[in-house]
Enzyme design. Structure first.
Site: not given
Ligand code: GNR
Ligand code: NI
Length: 191
Positions: A46, A97-98, A139-140, A143
């Protein structure tokens, strides 16, 4: 399409509230394409626009693609996503999270959600999700409101993670100063 740089703490832009998209036009579709390319390259499942420093309510997801297998890709692009319903039942997932590389922690969230959004053509859509897709959507959407997954864990762990990033950023800053210093010394020597 273009790969974009993913921002990390202590970049204050990760805390911004993002602005709604007025119209899903070619520029928004181009943004979505850049986000997908950046997400697949990372690789991640994501990405929110603010992670590439664009303050808009746009997210992309793909929880299906297996690495190096383009045929399994199932990207979803969402503008102005909104949680319309969330289950009382909760589930725990180990999140990453990236924008916070190399940290993984269990986060508890509603197990199922229904999300309304505008698709790539600007049509109103709804998606009902469970499992990793439900987690990733939440999660997104977090953000877009300046919320990070570490805000859902203990304050002690959160502070520890933030300190690590602030310290790393200070070191990068002094490295940069050092190399500028060296370049100046070289220029002086050549003069
Ligand atoms: O790549 C991602 N893996 C993930 C794993 C578990 C719960 C949420 C995520 S989202 C993350 C990519 C990201 O930072 N999206 O904002
Ligand atoms: Ni994230």
């Amino acid at each position: 399409m273009a790969l974009r740089t993913i921002i990390t703490p202590p970049d204050p832009r990760l805390r911004l509230v993002c602005a709604p998209v007025e119209r899903v036009d070619d520029s928004i579709r181009a943004l979505m394409d850049d986000m997908l390319e950046t997400m697949y390259d990372a690789p991640g499942i994501g990405l929110a626009a603010i992670q590439i420093a664009v303050q808009k309510r746009v997210i992309v997801l793909d929880v299906a693609k297996r690495q190096d297998d383009a045929a399994s890709a199932a990207p979803i692009c969402l503008a102005n996503p909104e949680i319309l319903w969330a289950s009382d039942e909760l589930s725990v997932y180990e999140e990453g999270c990236l924008s916070i590389p190399e940290f993984y922690e269990d986060v508890q969230r509603p197990a199922r959600v229904r999300v309304g959004y505008l698709d790539r053509e600007g049509r109103r859509q709804e998606i009902e999700a469970d499992d990793i897709l439900a987690t990733c959507l939440q999660h997104e959407i977090d953000h877009l409101n300046g919320v990070l997954f570490i805000d859902h864990i203990s304050r002690l762990k959160r502070d520890r993670i933030f300190k690590k990033f602030s310290k790393a950023a200070r070191h990068e800053g002094s490295d940069r100063k050092l190399s500028v210093g060296r370049e100046r010394a070289r220029a002086d020597a050549e003069a």
